[in-house]
Design an enzyme around this catalytic site. Structure first.
Site, mmCIF file in Angstrom:
data_model
loop_
_atom_site.group_PDB
_atom_site.id
_atom_site.type_symbol
_atom_site.label_atom_id
_atom_site.label_comp_id
_atom_site.label_asym_id
_atom_site.label_seq_id
_atom_site.Cartn_x
_atom_site.Cartn_y
_atom_site.Cartn_z
ATOM 1 N N SER A 1 0.885 -1.175 0.000
ATOM 2 C CA SER A 1 0.000 0.000 0.000
ATOM 3 C C SER A 1 0.914 1.214 0.000
ATOM 4 O O SER A 1 2.137 1.071 0.050
ATOM 5 C CB SER A 1 -0.937 -0.013 1.217
ATOM 6 O OG SER A 1 -0.182 0.108 2.411
ATOM 7 N N LEU B 1 5.708 -10.388 1.556
ATOM 8 C CA LEU B 1 6.198 -11.152 0.398
ATOM 9 C C LEU B 1 6.248 -12.594 0.879
ATOM 10 O O LEU B 1 6.857 -12.884 1.915
ATOM 11 C CB LEU B 1 7.598 -10.679 -0.002
ATOM 12 C CG LEU B 1 8.486 -11.678 -0.768
ATOM 13 C CD1 LEU B 1 7.916 -11.995 -2.144
ATOM 14 C CD2 LEU B 1 9.901 -11.119 -0.917
ATOM 15 N N LEU C 1 -3.036 0.962 6.978
ATOM 16 C CA LEU C 1 -3.477 2.110 6.182
ATOM 17 C C LEU C 1 -2.913 2.105 4.762
ATOM 18 O O LEU C 1 -1.796 1.634 4.531
ATOM 19 C CB LEU C 1 -3.060 3.413 6.872
ATOM 20 C CG LEU C 1 -3.769 3.695 8.204
ATOM 21 C CD1 LEU C 1 -3.228 4.972 8.825
ATOM 22 C CD2 LEU C 1 -5.275 3.784 8.007
ATOM 23 N N HIS D 1 3.817 -4.960 2.629
ATOM 24 C CA HIS D 1 3.348 -5.591 3.866
ATOM 25 C C HIS D 1 3.824 -7.030 3.964
ATOM 26 O O HIS D 1 4.147 -7.516 5.037
ATOM 27 C CB HIS D 1 1.819 -5.571 3.931
ATOM 28 C CG HIS D 1 1.247 -4.215 4.063
ATOM 29 N ND1 HIS D 1 0.997 -3.629 5.283
ATOM 30 C CD2 HIS D 1 0.897 -3.298 3.126
ATOM 31 C CE1 HIS D 1 0.499 -2.421 5.097
ATOM 32 N NE2 HIS D 1 0.432 -2.194 3.790
HETATM 33 C C1 LIG Z 1 11.853 -15.126 2.011
HETATM 34 C C2 LIG Z 1 11.219 -15.698 0.751
HETATM 35 C C3 LIG Z 1 10.176 -14.730 0.217
HETATM 36 C C4 LIG Z 1 12.321 -15.858 -0.306
HETATM 37 O O1 LIG Z 1 11.776 -16.405 -1.481
HETATM 38 P P1 LIG Z 1 12.484 -17.669 -2.188
HETATM 39 O O2 LIG Z 1 11.827 -17.865 -3.500
HETATM 40 O O3 LIG Z 1 12.488 -18.819 -1.258
HETATM 41 O O4 LIG Z 1 13.978 -17.109 -2.321
HETATM 42 P P2 LIG Z 1 14.940 -17.108 -3.577
HETATM 43 O O5 LIG Z 1 15.108 -18.506 -4.065
HETATM 44 O O6 LIG Z 1 14.516 -16.079 -4.553
HETATM 45 O O7 LIG Z 1 16.279 -16.579 -2.912
HETATM 46 C C5 LIG Z 1 16.958 -17.335 -1.960
HETATM 47 C C6 LIG Z 1 17.449 -16.364 -0.922
HETATM 48 O O8 LIG Z 1 16.396 -16.047 -0.012
HETATM 49 C C7 LIG Z 1 16.960 -15.770 1.255
HETATM 50 N N1 LIG Z 1 16.197 -16.563 2.226
HETATM 51 C C8 LIG Z 1 15.156 -17.382 1.967
HETATM 52 N N2 LIG Z 1 14.677 -17.891 3.116
HETATM 53 C C9 LIG Z 1 15.415 -17.364 4.105
HETATM 54 C C10 LIG Z 1 15.394 -17.495 5.513
HETATM 55 N N3 LIG Z 1 14.496 -18.274 6.143
HETATM 56 N N4 LIG Z 1 16.292 -16.803 6.224
HETATM 57 C C11 LIG Z 1 17.192 -16.019 5.617
HETATM 58 N N5 LIG Z 1 17.271 -15.853 4.279
HETATM 59 C C12 LIG Z 1 16.379 -16.529 3.541
HETATM 60 C C13 LIG Z 1 18.411 -16.089 1.185
HETATM 61 O O9 LIG Z 1 19.079 -14.847 1.010
HETATM 62 C C14 LIG Z 1 18.551 -16.930 -0.068
HETATM 63 O O10 LIG Z 1 19.765 -16.676 -0.705
HETATM 64 P P3 LIG Z 1 20.893 -17.832 -0.770
HETATM 65 O O11 LIG Z 1 20.274 -18.932 -1.568
HETATM 66 O O12 LIG Z 1 22.042 -17.154 -1.441
HETATM 67 O O13 LIG Z 1 21.138 -18.197 0.654
HETATM 68 C C15 LIG Z 1 10.555 -17.092 0.992
HETATM 69 O O14 LIG Z 1 11.528 -17.961 1.482
HETATM 70 C C16 LIG Z 1 9.387 -17.065 1.943
HETATM 71 O O15 LIG Z 1 8.249 -16.951 1.509
HETATM 72 N N6 LIG Z 1 9.665 -17.196 3.242
HETATM 73 C C17 LIG Z 1 8.617 -17.192 4.254
HETATM 74 C C18 LIG Z 1 7.928 -15.847 4.351
HETATM 75 C C19 LIG Z 1 8.871 -14.717 4.684
HETATM 76 O O16 LIG Z 1 9.724 -14.812 5.559
HETATM 77 N N7 LIG Z 1 8.667 -13.585 3.956
HETATM 78 C C20 LIG Z 1 9.455 -12.405 4.124
HETATM 79 C C21 LIG Z 1 8.947 -11.509 5.206
HETATM 80 S S1 LIG Z 1 7.328 -10.866 4.936
#
Ligand SMILES: CC(C)(COP(=O)(O)OP(=O)(O)OC[C@H]1O[C@@H](n2cnc3c(N)ncnc32)[C@H](O)[C@@H]1OP(=O)(O)O)[C@@H](O)C(=O)NCCC(=O)NCCS
Length: 207
Positions: free
Chosen positions: A97, A124, A111, A122
């Site tokens: 938002s 991902l 908001l 908010h």
């Molecule tokens: C965080 C998230 C959005 C990343 O999406 P993804 O498609 O799994 O990630 P990608 O494959 O594009 O990238 C991998 C990177 O994500 C990061 N990552 C993913 N999960 C992680 C975790 N639990 N802790 C730390 N870093 C993490 C790392 O930097 C990783 O890089 P690396 O492979 O060099 O270590 C996904 O793991 C997720 O949905 N997690 C749960 C929800 C969350 O925590 N959302 C973010 C806060 S709202």
């Protein structure tokens, strides 16, 4: 494909009986795009919340947005959301938002300030079976590129737990300090990203 091969394929597809693999009925089901990126609508809220529930509630008993809040933002500002659908199934999403203050506050959680110049992300999240495949990264690049293309939006802001700070830094976010928002015992770092410089950053690093 040459004109000849198109011409030769057409009749055989048309004459297959229905109900067997490759028949027209079966092919219709396969016309869902392999990958589709689009803004979410309130009708997508249940799918969004299902991923949220599986992702967050099992870990911390808190979701960034409950179902009503998801609907709220997808009604008010769908253009600040983005979903990734694989063959019609939602596998990853961002909900945002607009915000009009320098830093996030408790009020920013609920908001949408239409005049705001910051896109507040908010949440991902990637469905757990699709994680670590680059989907979260691709979706975030696309989102920042899209919202950065909206002239009024100058920057992106979000809060995250410390282990995810390096992840967001890859996209041009930098830590702005501890976030004023606390959820239960959870604390967060606030991350800021200028969207003006983002187009150049994206050209160099987009996968
Ligand atoms: C965080 C998230 C959005 C990343 O999406 P993804 O498609 O799994 O990630 P990608 O494959 O594009 O990238 C991998 C990177 O994500 C990061 N990552 C993913 N999960 C992680 C975790 N639990 N802790 C730390 N870093 C993490 C790392 O930097 C990783 O890089 P690396 O492979 O060099 O270590 C996904 O793991 C997720 O949905 N997690 C749960 C929800 C969350 O925590 N959302 C973010 C806060 S709202």
């Amino acid at each position: 494909m040459s004109t000849l091969s198109v011409h030769c394929l057409k009749p055989s597809a048309l004459h297959l009986p229905s109900g067997i693999p490759g028949s027209p009925g079966r092919q219709r089901r396969h016309t869902l795009p392999a990958n589709e990126f689009r803004c979410l609508t309130p009708e997508d809220a249940a799918g969004v919340f299902q991923i949220e529930r599986e992702t967050f509630i099992s870990v911390s008993s808190n979701c960034p947005l409950n179902l009503d809040e998801v609907r709220h933002f997808l009604t008010l500002c769908p253009e600040l959301s983005l979903g990734w659908f694989v063959e019609g199934r939602l596998v990853a999403f961002i909900i945002g938002s607009l915000w009009d203050e320098e830093r996030l506050t408790q009020a920013s959680l609920m908001l949408h300030r239409p005049g705001g110049r910051a896109a507040h992300l908010h949440v991902l999240a990637v469905h757990r079976t699709f994680r670590w495949q680059g989907k979260g990264s691709v979706l975030l690049w696309r989102y920042l590129h899209r919202v950065g293309g909206q002239p009024a939006v100058r920057r992106a802001v979000l809060m995250c737990e410390d282990p995810l700070v390096p992840f967001y830094q890859r996209f041009g976010f930098h830590p702005a300090g501890p976030c004023a928002i606390v959820v239960g015992s959870l604390t967060f770092t606030e991350m800021h990203c200028s969207l003006r410089g983002h187009a150049a950053l994206r050209r160099n690093s987009d996968p």
